[in-house]
Design a protein around this motif. Sequence first.
Motif, mmCIF file in Angstrom:
data_model
loop_
_atom_site.group_PDB
_atom_site.id
_atom_site.type_symbol
_atom_site.label_atom_id
_atom_site.label_comp_id
_atom_site.label_asym_id
_atom_site.label_seq_id
_atom_site.Cartn_x
_atom_site.Cartn_y
_atom_site.Cartn_z
ATOM 1 N N LYS A 1 0.899 -1.412 0.028
ATOM 2 C CA LYS A 1 -0.054 0.138 0.019
ATOM 3 C C LYS A 1 0.842 1.150 0.090
ATOM 4 C CE LYS A 1 -3.899 2.178 2.405
ATOM 5 N NZ LYS A 1 -4.841 2.232 3.553
ATOM 6 N N PHE A 2 0.590 2.005 -1.133
ATOM 7 C CA PHE A 2 1.478 3.511 -1.292
ATOM 8 C C PHE A 2 0.820 4.234 0.174
ATOM 9 C CE2 PHE A 2 1.205 7.744 -2.368
ATOM 10 C CZ PHE A 2 2.526 7.988 -2.779
ATOM 11 N N GLN A 3 1.646 5.033 0.709
ATOM 12 C CA GLN A 3 1.570 5.873 1.694
ATOM 13 C C GLN A 3 1.514 7.475 1.541
ATOM 14 O OE1 GLN A 3 0.191 4.981 4.308
ATOM 15 N NE2 GLN A 3 0.784 2.606 4.316
ATOM 16 N N LYS A 4 2.763 7.848 0.939
ATOM 17 C CA LYS A 4 3.036 9.263 0.695
ATOM 18 C C LYS A 4 4.388 9.196 -0.183
ATOM 19 C CE LYS A 4 5.310 10.543 5.027
ATOM 20 N NZ LYS A 4 5.247 11.572 6.187
ATOM 21 N N SER A 5 4.554 10.269 -0.811
ATOM 22 C CA SER A 5 5.714 10.494 -1.503
ATOM 23 C C SER A 5 6.048 11.948 -1.112
ATOM 24 C CB SER A 5 5.407 10.403 -2.973
ATOM 25 O OG SER A 5 6.883 10.659 -3.755
ATOM 26 N N GLU A 6 7.524 12.249 -0.596
ATOM 27 C CA GLU A 6 7.935 13.611 -0.555
ATOM 28 C C GLU A 6 9.104 13.687 -1.376
ATOM 29 O OE1 GLU A 6 9.252 13.037 3.465
ATOM 30 O OE2 GLU A 6 7.135 13.168 4.414
ATOM 31 N N PRO A 7 8.982 15.144 -1.872
ATOM 32 C CA PRO A 7 9.975 15.435 -3.000
ATOM 33 C C PRO A 7 11.424 15.650 -2.315
ATOM 34 C CG PRO A 7 8.280 17.411 -2.987
ATOM 35 C CD PRO A 7 7.899 16.024 -2.031
ATOM 36 N N LEU A 8 12.436 15.360 -2.918
ATOM 37 C CA LEU A 8 13.935 15.723 -2.532
ATOM 38 C C LEU A 8 14.618 16.662 -3.330
ATOM 39 C CD1 LEU A 8 15.059 12.001 -1.579
ATOM 40 C CD2 LEU A 8 14.328 13.572 0.080
ATOM 41 N N MET A 9 14.150 16.605 -4.617
ATOM 42 C CA MET A 9 14.657 17.399 -5.523
ATOM 43 C C MET A 9 13.636 17.651 -6.758
ATOM 44 S SD MET A 9 16.300 18.117 -8.565
ATOM 45 C CE MET A 9 16.800 16.260 -9.059
ATOM 46 N N THR A 10 13.381 18.653 -7.285
ATOM 47 C CA THR A 10 12.345 18.957 -8.300
ATOM 48 C C THR A 10 13.261 19.645 -9.560
ATOM 49 O OG1 THR A 10 10.435 18.882 -6.956
ATOM 50 C CG2 THR A 10 10.184 19.667 -9.368
ATOM 51 N N SER B 1 11.192 14.900 -10.672
ATOM 52 C CA SER B 1 11.479 14.817 -9.287
ATOM 53 C C SER B 1 12.206 13.631 -8.871
ATOM 54 C CB SER B 1 10.199 15.566 -8.804
ATOM 55 O OG SER B 1 9.289 14.290 -8.560
ATOM 56 N N VAL B 2 12.962 13.884 -7.933
ATOM 57 C CA VAL B 2 13.419 12.670 -7.145
ATOM 58 C C VAL B 2 12.763 12.872 -5.834
ATOM 59 C CG1 VAL B 2 15.383 11.663 -6.145
ATOM 60 C CG2 VAL B 2 15.860 12.633 -8.169
ATOM 61 N N ASN B 3 12.044 11.605 -5.305
ATOM 62 C CA ASN B 3 11.358 11.375 -4.316
ATOM 63 C C ASN B 3 11.654 10.587 -3.380
ATOM 64 O OD1 ASN B 3 9.716 13.495 -5.645
ATOM 65 N ND2 ASN B 3 8.387 11.940 -6.533
ATOM 66 N N LYS B 4 11.253 10.595 -1.881
ATOM 67 C CA LYS B 4 11.111 9.812 -0.892
ATOM 68 C C LYS B 4 10.115 9.231 -0.839
ATOM 69 C CE LYS B 4 13.303 8.530 3.351
ATOM 70 N NZ LYS B 4 13.932 9.166 4.740
ATOM 71 N N ARG C 1 8.126 11.753 -13.467
ATOM 72 C CA ARG C 1 7.963 12.990 -14.282
ATOM 73 C C ARG C 1 7.199 13.988 -13.727
ATOM 74 N NH1 ARG C 1 10.371 12.374 -19.285
ATOM 75 N NH2 ARG C 1 11.013 10.151 -20.046
ATOM 76 N N THR C 2 7.631 15.335 -14.073
ATOM 77 C CA THR C 2 6.963 16.553 -13.883
ATOM 78 C C THR C 2 5.906 16.800 -14.913
ATOM 79 O OG1 THR C 2 8.637 18.075 -14.468
ATOM 80 C CG2 THR C 2 8.548 17.213 -12.153
ATOM 81 N N THR C 3 6.242 16.357 -16.041
ATOM 82 C CA THR C 3 5.622 16.634 -17.372
ATOM 83 C C THR C 3 4.123 16.130 -17.596
ATOM 84 O OG1 THR C 3 6.792 15.116 -18.664
ATOM 85 C CG2 THR C 3 7.537 17.362 -18.399
#
Length: 218
Positions: free
Chosen positions: A4-13, A18-21, A39-41
Amino acid sequence: MESKFQKSEPLMTGDWVSVNKTYYTDPTGMERTYETVERTTRIAGSDTDATILIAIVKRLLHYDRLIIVERRVASGSSHIVAAFPSGLRDEKETLEECALRELYEETGYTGKVVAVAPTTCLDPGLSNCSTTIIEISVDGDQPINQNVTPSPDEGEFIKVHLVPLSGLTNTLNEFSSRGVMVDARLYAYARGRDAVSRELERRKREVIGQPEELISRR
């Protein structure tokens, strides 16, 4: 078995990704984290980032069909890459429109869509990137498809090859021997065609009573 996916936090955009945790719960109930790329697009409301094009050129009085293969500078690789034509989907653009536009821009050819696959993932262990594979038929005898001139976007460097389908695997192996990195999807397509050809040959020889060891091994 479910996670189950919980959340995603951006580390760099950046401009394109974007690179996320990313946090998720595995099938045992344990919470885990992983670094992922998004992808941000991606167009709002869509689950497809891009199209990949299987473009087949047919010509009158030519038995073997040709597949369009690109060698290109790929931003994510240190190698020149051999791949299907492909491209990101623009705002308010259908998948079919995206495919035909990218085909014309990257190769100069004009064709018609003959099949659209479901949305598929690209590298789910790393990113949420997704694509739709679209098959396109190109009439190689039409005047519009004679002496074509590609018009790739600024910063795109592409060389177009017309490769006989019957020799696709050999061509890709030759590319690889010269240091070109072959895209896994293109190589899987080539090997899949080889497997089908071997099976058809095996069945044909069964019908005419020839032993299986005479079947050509590719």
